[in-house]
Design a protein around this motif. Sequence first.
Motif, mmCIF file in Angstrom:
data_model
loop_
_atom_site.group_PDB
_atom_site.id
_atom_site.type_symbol
_atom_site.label_atom_id
_atom_site.label_comp_id
_atom_site.label_asym_id
_atom_site.label_seq_id
_atom_site.Cartn_x
_atom_site.Cartn_y
_atom_site.Cartn_z
ATOM 1 N N LYS A 194 0.819 -1.209 0.000
ATOM 2 C CA LYS A 194 0.000 0.000 0.000
ATOM 3 C C LYS A 194 0.857 1.264 0.000
ATOM 4 O O LYS A 194 0.547 2.250 -0.672
ATOM 5 C CB LYS A 194 -0.936 0.005 1.217
ATOM 6 C CG LYS A 194 -2.208 -0.787 1.026
ATOM 7 C CD LYS A 194 -3.103 -0.097 0.028
ATOM 8 C CE LYS A 194 -4.414 -0.835 -0.157
ATOM 9 N NZ LYS A 194 -5.257 -0.194 -1.175
ATOM 10 N N SER A 210 0.611 3.731 -3.045
ATOM 11 C CA SER A 210 0.073 5.050 -2.675
ATOM 12 C C SER A 210 1.077 6.145 -2.992
ATOM 13 O O SER A 210 0.715 7.221 -3.468
ATOM 14 C CB SER A 210 -0.278 5.098 -1.180
ATOM 15 O OG SER A 210 -1.298 4.197 -0.875
ATOM 16 N N ASN A 223 -2.535 0.196 7.301
ATOM 17 C CA ASN A 223 -2.971 0.607 5.963
ATOM 18 C C ASN A 223 -3.098 2.127 5.894
ATOM 19 O O ASN A 223 -2.609 2.770 4.948
ATOM 20 C CB ASN A 223 -4.311 -0.063 5.633
ATOM 21 C CG ASN A 223 -4.892 0.410 4.323
ATOM 22 O OD1 ASN A 223 -4.190 0.518 3.315
ATOM 23 N ND2 ASN A 223 -6.178 0.711 4.315
#
Length: 434
Positions: free
Chosen positions: A22, A26, A147
């Motif tokens: 992630k 991201s 997360n």
Amino acid sequence: MMEDRLKLKKATYHLWTFTISKLISSFGAQIYSFAVSFYILQLTGSATSFAANLICNILPRTLAAPFAGYLTDKYSRKIIAITSQAATTLAIAGLLTVTVTSGLSLAAVYTTSCILSLTSMFSGVAFTSSITGLVDKERIQKAMSLNQMSISFAAIASPAVGGLLYGAVSMPVFLITYMSASIIAILLESTMNFTLFANRKVEVKGEAKESMWQSMKAGIQYLKQNSLIVTIIWMALLINFLFGAYEVGYSFILIEKLKMASRNFGFTQGAFAIGMLVLSVYFSVRKEVKFPFRLAKRAFIGMGIIMGGAALPILISMSGTAVFVYYLVIMFTLGTMIITVNTPIQVMLQKQIEDDFKGRVFSIVETMAMALMPLGMVLYGFLYDVFPAQWILLLSASLFVAVTLILARPSVVRRAHPELSEEKSVSGEVARNF
């Protein structure tokens, strides 16, 4: 026992692999977004063109979310997540090809934004629906917090990196960076077992036994049986709409009304991401929240107060330094409030929703949360051009708090947490004994 230990060891691997995946994806997405935003504004100088790209990021995922929920519940979530990430890589590769061969254009950027909106939504729903399959129940809150930590860290670091790179390197370098990050994310996701702790009653064989329409109806029927989730959906719909007053008004007030320097404005944005990061770290190490809905209600009220408080420097005279420090505190606190809402509520939903319905329920929650956001941005954009900014913020903040108090009234909180009534009964009994 040996098998349980192996599963817990694999869950630990999932926890960190998921977080790293992630973080990388991201970070790539944020760098890309930074570069594209600057490109559009430099090319056109038009806020309308910039807003059009924002709509390309929101509208496709809002329309397609119910279909993503259906597919996520009926087919392999791992395949959907990896396919979505692969589609992201191909979309960026397509934009890179167009840029190198014929030059970057608004049409190519808008098309890519639409595709990335869809792929990120499919990937997000697949991953959100798989949390209880990837990690054990005791570490769901930690997984959700890690997360959010990865997203917050990317939000803090990417503007700094993007600012250093933009102008120093060409657009193809930004695109290659995003492609590389996406490929690494695919490799990490391919090593994960999405069904390690899953408890799905419906066998996933690649063939759906019921039609898509029947499946969606079943998801809606399942929702109707859980009044608390319906309440959360209504809160998401109305509160996100009213929060548009802050999202539009914040930049308008600081840049247009208070004439804040761009560097200071950037620092206030960074304070928001730091607030989210700090609270994500806190939730990752603390024990699970006992009464998540009650905590979320209090955090929503805090957000409403912050919304109204953002109007204070317009109402009273403050020095430039005081304004800067004030908005640093405002944005940091807002970041903490948002995580205080999101993490406990997500953990509660993960535990309450059956695995076979997670895709459809989470996609409906996402659709409803985003459904009125485009309308809110357009409406508040118009209102700020016509009416004084401070009164728009104060009125919207009042409505924000009122909606929270009505939808999360004490009877709803007690229904969400029956233990509260028991605790009150016990404390009352103790008081009477004394």
